[in-house]
Design an enzyme around this catalytic site. Structure first.
Site, PDB file in Angstrom:
ATOM      1  N   GLU A  36      -9.502  48.056  78.976  1.00 32.72           N
ATOM      2  CA  GLU A  36     -10.172  49.224  78.416  1.00 32.72           C
ATOM      3  C   GLU A  36     -10.303  48.967  76.916  1.00 32.72           C
ATOM      4  OE1 GLU A  36      -8.056  52.888  79.025  1.00 32.72           O
ATOM      5  OE2 GLU A  36      -9.594  54.024  77.944  1.00 32.72           O
ATOM      6  N   ARG A 261       4.582  44.607  85.253  1.00 35.07           N
ATOM      7  CA  ARG A 261       4.070  44.372  83.911  1.00 35.07           C
ATOM      8  C   ARG A 261       5.128  43.694  83.056  1.00 35.07           C
ATOM      9  NH1 ARG A 261       1.955  48.231  80.417  1.00 35.07           N
ATOM     10  NH2 ARG A 261       0.619  48.917  82.085  1.00 35.07           N
ATOM     11  N   LYS A 271      -1.114  49.889  73.981  1.00 33.57           N
ATOM     12  CA  LYS A 271      -2.129  49.951  72.931  1.00 33.57           C
ATOM     13  C   LYS A 271      -2.008  51.236  72.139  1.00 33.57           C
ATOM     14  CE  LYS A 271      -5.264  48.350  75.947  1.00 33.57           C
ATOM     15  NZ  LYS A 271      -6.372  48.904  76.663  1.00 33.57           N
TER      16      LYS A 271
HETATM   17  P1  ATP Z   1      -1.866  49.719  77.467  1.00 32.89           P
HETATM   18  O1  ATP Z   1      -0.917  50.763  77.945  1.00 32.89           O
HETATM   19  O2  ATP Z   1      -1.243  48.715  76.593  1.00 32.89           O
HETATM   20  O3  ATP Z   1      -3.116  50.281  76.906  1.00 32.89           O
HETATM   21  P2  ATP Z   1      -3.299  49.339  79.810  1.00 32.89           P
HETATM   22  O4  ATP Z   1      -2.819  48.920  81.150  1.00 32.89           O
HETATM   23  O5  ATP Z   1      -3.708  50.744  79.659  1.00 32.89           O
HETATM   24  O6  ATP Z   1      -2.226  48.914  78.764  1.00 32.89           O
HETATM   25  P3  ATP Z   1      -5.795  48.064  80.022  1.00 32.89           P
HETATM   26  O7  ATP Z   1      -6.764  47.669  78.990  1.00 32.89           O
HETATM   27  O8  ATP Z   1      -6.178  49.130  80.959  1.00 32.89           O
HETATM   28  O9  ATP Z   1      -4.469  48.453  79.279  1.00 32.89           O
HETATM   29  O10 ATP Z   1      -5.255  46.796  80.797  1.00 32.89           O
HETATM   30  C1  ATP Z   1      -6.041  45.748  81.232  1.00 32.89           C
HETATM   31  C2  ATP Z   1      -5.247  44.946  82.241  1.00 32.89           C
HETATM   32  O11 ATP Z   1      -4.070  44.436  81.656  1.00 32.89           O
HETATM   33  C3  ATP Z   1      -4.815  45.810  83.412  1.00 32.89           C
HETATM   34  O12 ATP Z   1      -5.086  45.109  84.601  1.00 32.89           O
HETATM   35  C4  ATP Z   1      -3.358  45.997  83.188  1.00 32.89           C
HETATM   36  O13 ATP Z   1      -2.697  46.157  84.408  1.00 32.89           O
HETATM   37  C5  ATP Z   1      -2.959  44.721  82.446  1.00 32.89           C
HETATM   38  N1  ATP Z   1      -1.786  44.950  81.610  1.00 32.89           N
HETATM   39  C6  ATP Z   1      -1.643  45.870  80.637  1.00 32.89           C
HETATM   40  N2  ATP Z   1      -0.407  45.826  80.101  1.00 32.89           N
HETATM   41  C7  ATP Z   1       0.254  44.835  80.748  1.00 32.89           C
HETATM   42  C8  ATP Z   1       1.584  44.294  80.667  1.00 32.89           C
HETATM   43  N3  ATP Z   1       2.483  44.764  79.795  1.00 32.89           N
HETATM   44  N4  ATP Z   1       1.908  43.275  81.490  1.00 32.89           N
HETATM   45  C9  ATP Z   1       1.016  42.780  82.362  1.00 32.89           C
HETATM   46  N5  ATP Z   1      -0.248  43.237  82.495  1.00 32.89           N
HETATM   47  C10 ATP Z   1      -0.628  44.258  81.712  1.00 32.89           C
HETATM   48 MG    MG Z   2      -5.337  51.708  80.455  1.00 32.47          MG
END
Ligand code: ATP
Ligand code: MG
Length: 559
Positions: A36, A261, A271
């Site tokens: 995202e 994760r 983020k």
């Molecule tokens: P954040 O909470 O940091 O914004 P998010 O999951 O909301 O993380 P996205 O941009 O939606 O961020 O994530 C893109 C991809 O990265 C998704 O498939 C998510 O599952 C993966 N991802 C995000 N954080 C992690 C992590 N700590 N370890 C492994 N994969 C991750």
């Molecule tokens: Mg997200």
């Protein structure tokens, strides 16, 4: 090492894929990374990128980059550009398959109409608060909305008017009609669309209804022909919904697979939280070398190979856990120890005058650049003269026993040069040593022992007249506790910030060979740690960031 060799971990996901290839469920492998664009990528994302692109590569399959750009309130072009750059830097190649969920807004809209026609979706006029109250709890079933049984014709009319901008934000939503009593909360008539009169970075003002994540994600996977939609564990409970949408629409079905994760000690990994660190000024931007962002790590001196090696070492599992940040540093140090050229740098200089050395004489000493690697013959030349700098720490007026560095009357080896003995110390008004007068032994040229005598200590030095002035930024962990989320009552993770995570030293003295270096070049400053040349360097004054110290606490713990 060829990084493609580091992307083929044997893991439970690969067992599932092997089975699918054997039983013919999928004839090939196609994965994606779906960020995202609401911030910069962090090392957790790197795990997902290495996993998804690594699996595609291992099976001779394909890997897509798809922006999950369904929330125009939080998403910006700046983040889209940065994410692409970071994914590329990590060595993941989406070739010509760059997609956006917003590419599918029209198709998703048409599919919503299909659900409405099938009696599987309805426009709900309840407020967000009422929807929440009607949803029930984990122990109590939810209640049907009074608008749940609207006719398809009425729903179509309202939905079209939602799309046409007739209603204000938040006044209505489109919901799937599934089961308000389902034990899985995600199946209690989830919201598919909300009204949001907001400009979208890509579709501009074209839409004022936006699909929710769950409605967009699986269908986007389906459109792209993704075989294995790999995501983190918190989406496990969403999988029945993911499958339900695909079944109702009768479209191609990818398989969602969840993995744990990455969490790291002394680090926050979201983020949203990283954005707070930037916006509230705890760090100097998303690429601050203390940040766990890809660009922060890069500026800190990490390479693509280090991060990929780390992702390989930690592996993939189905159980959440926290990885010790020292393991990351261990992998980094391994790489640096093998590859970083050595250099001499004095971070906190103390002047030494060698009183019996001729005033105008300059000698050049040839020293090995990779002393750790006996097969690498590369050397460099360092100038030596009457006045040199040594590290303040390498001199003590009244040393304790077993202090083998310089002290009054004590002899020490200047690395690759001569033996010197301290004769006289000049102090400032506060009693701190500011200049040491020494004599050298000409017979110890090149740092060789002239007679059988033992000199235990070897210290680094830089010739004063040849030294390159530099700024050195010394970094420590951003947080003082292994789990920054555990904050005192009423406070949040920012209560655990380390106030001393950055120390800037403006008067470091470097060996002159470091003048010809480029931003991103990495060195071991002997006896100090690994350093990388920073982008803030000017031709007059280089800036070096501490990448990591020499002491390998991880390796120690494993002994
Ligand atoms: P954040 O909470 O940091 O914004 P998010 O999951 O909301 O993380 P996205 O941009 O939606 O961020 O994530 C893109 C991809 O990265 C998704 O498939 C998510 O599952 C993966 N991802 C995000 N954080 C992690 C992590 N700590 N370890 C492994 N994969 C991750
Ligand atoms: Mg997200």
């Amino acid at each position: 090492m060829d990084i493609s060799e580091t992307t083929t971990p044997g893991n439970f996901i690969r067992s599932i894929i092997d089975e699918h290839l054997q039983n013919g469920r999928y004839p090939h492998v196609h994965t994606r990374f779906p960020p995202e664009p609401n911030g910069y990528l962090h090392i957790g994302h790197a795990k997902s990128i290495c996993l998804n692109s690594g699996i595609a590569q291992a099976y001779g399959g394909k890997f897509n980059l798809r922006f999950d750009d369904t929330n125009p309130l939080k998403e910006e072009q700046e983040f889209i550009d940065a994410i692409m750059e970071d994914v590329q830097w990590l060595g993941a190649d989406w070739e010509d398959r760059l997609f956006y969920a917003s590419d599918y807004f029209q198709q998703l809209y048409e599919w919503a109409i299909q659900l409405i026609n099938d009696g599987k979706a309805y426009v709900d006029d309840l407020t967000a608060e009422e929807i929440r109250a009607y949803r029930g709890t984990l122990t109590e079933p939810g209640k049907n909305s009074p608008y749940r049984d609207r006719s398809a014709a009425e729903n179509l009319d309202f939905f079209e008017r939602m799309k046409n901008g007739e209603f204000p934000d938040g006044s209505r939503v489109l919901r799937a009609k599934i089961d308000m009593a389902s034990p899985n909360m995600n199946l209690r008539d989830p919201v598919l669309y909300r009204i949001l009169h907001a400009e979208h970075p890509r579709t501009g003002g074209e839409w004022c209804i936006y699909p929710m994540y769950d409605w967009a994600h699986g269908q986007s996977d389906s459109i792209e022909g993704i075989t294995h939609s790999i995501c983190t564990l918190e989406f496990e409970d969403h999988r029945p919904l993911y499958d339900w949408f695909i079944q109702q629409l009768g479209i191609y079905a990818p398989q969602q697979i969840e993995f744990a994760r990455l969490n790291l000690t002394y680090t926050v990994m979201s983020k949203r939280k990283l954005r707070r660190l930037v916006e509230e000024g705890y760090v100097n931007g998303w690429d601050d070398p203390r940040m766990p962002t890809i660009r922060g790590l890069r500026r800190r001196g990490y390479t693509t190979a280090t991060i990929r090696n780390f992702c390989e070492v930690i592996g993939v599992s189905k159980a959440n856990s926290t990885v010790d940040v020292e393991l990351l540093e261990h992998v980094l140090r391994d790489d640096l120890n093998a590859h970083a050229p050595r250099a001499m740098a004095v971070i906190r200089p103390l002047k030494v005058v060698i009183t019996n050395y001729p005033a105008n004489m300059v000698e050049e000493f040839e020293v090995p650049t990779h002393p750790q690697d006996k097969t690498n013959p590369e050397t460099r030349v360092v100038p030596f003269s009457r006045e040199i700098y040594i590290e303040q720490d390498d001199f003590m007026d009244n040393p304790p026993g077993k202090y083998y560095r310089l002290a009054p009357g004590q002899e020490v080896r200047l690395l690759g040069a001569y033996y010197v003995t301290a004769d006289k110390t000049i102090h400032d008004a506060d009693g701190n040593p500011v200049e040491i007068h020494c004599t050298y032994d000409p017979a110890s040229r090149g740092g060789q022992t002239p007679d059988g005598r033992k000199v235990k200590g070897t210290i680094h030095w830089v010739s004063a007249q040849h030294a390159l002035d530099a700024e050195v930024r010394l970094y420590d962990r951003l947080f003082t506790t292994p789990n920054p989320e555990e904050a005192p009552e009423g406070e949040d993770f920012t209560a655990n910030m380390n106030p001393n995570s950055l120390e800037v030293v403006r008067s470091a003295k470097l060996e002159p060979n470091l003048a010809g270096t480029a931003v991103g070049d990495r060195f071991q400053f002997m006896r100090q740690g690994y350093f990388v040349k920073d982008q803030d360097s000017t031709p007059e004054k280089p800036v070096f960031n501490l990448t990591v110290g020499l002491r390998d606490t991880w390796a120690k713990m494993q002994q």
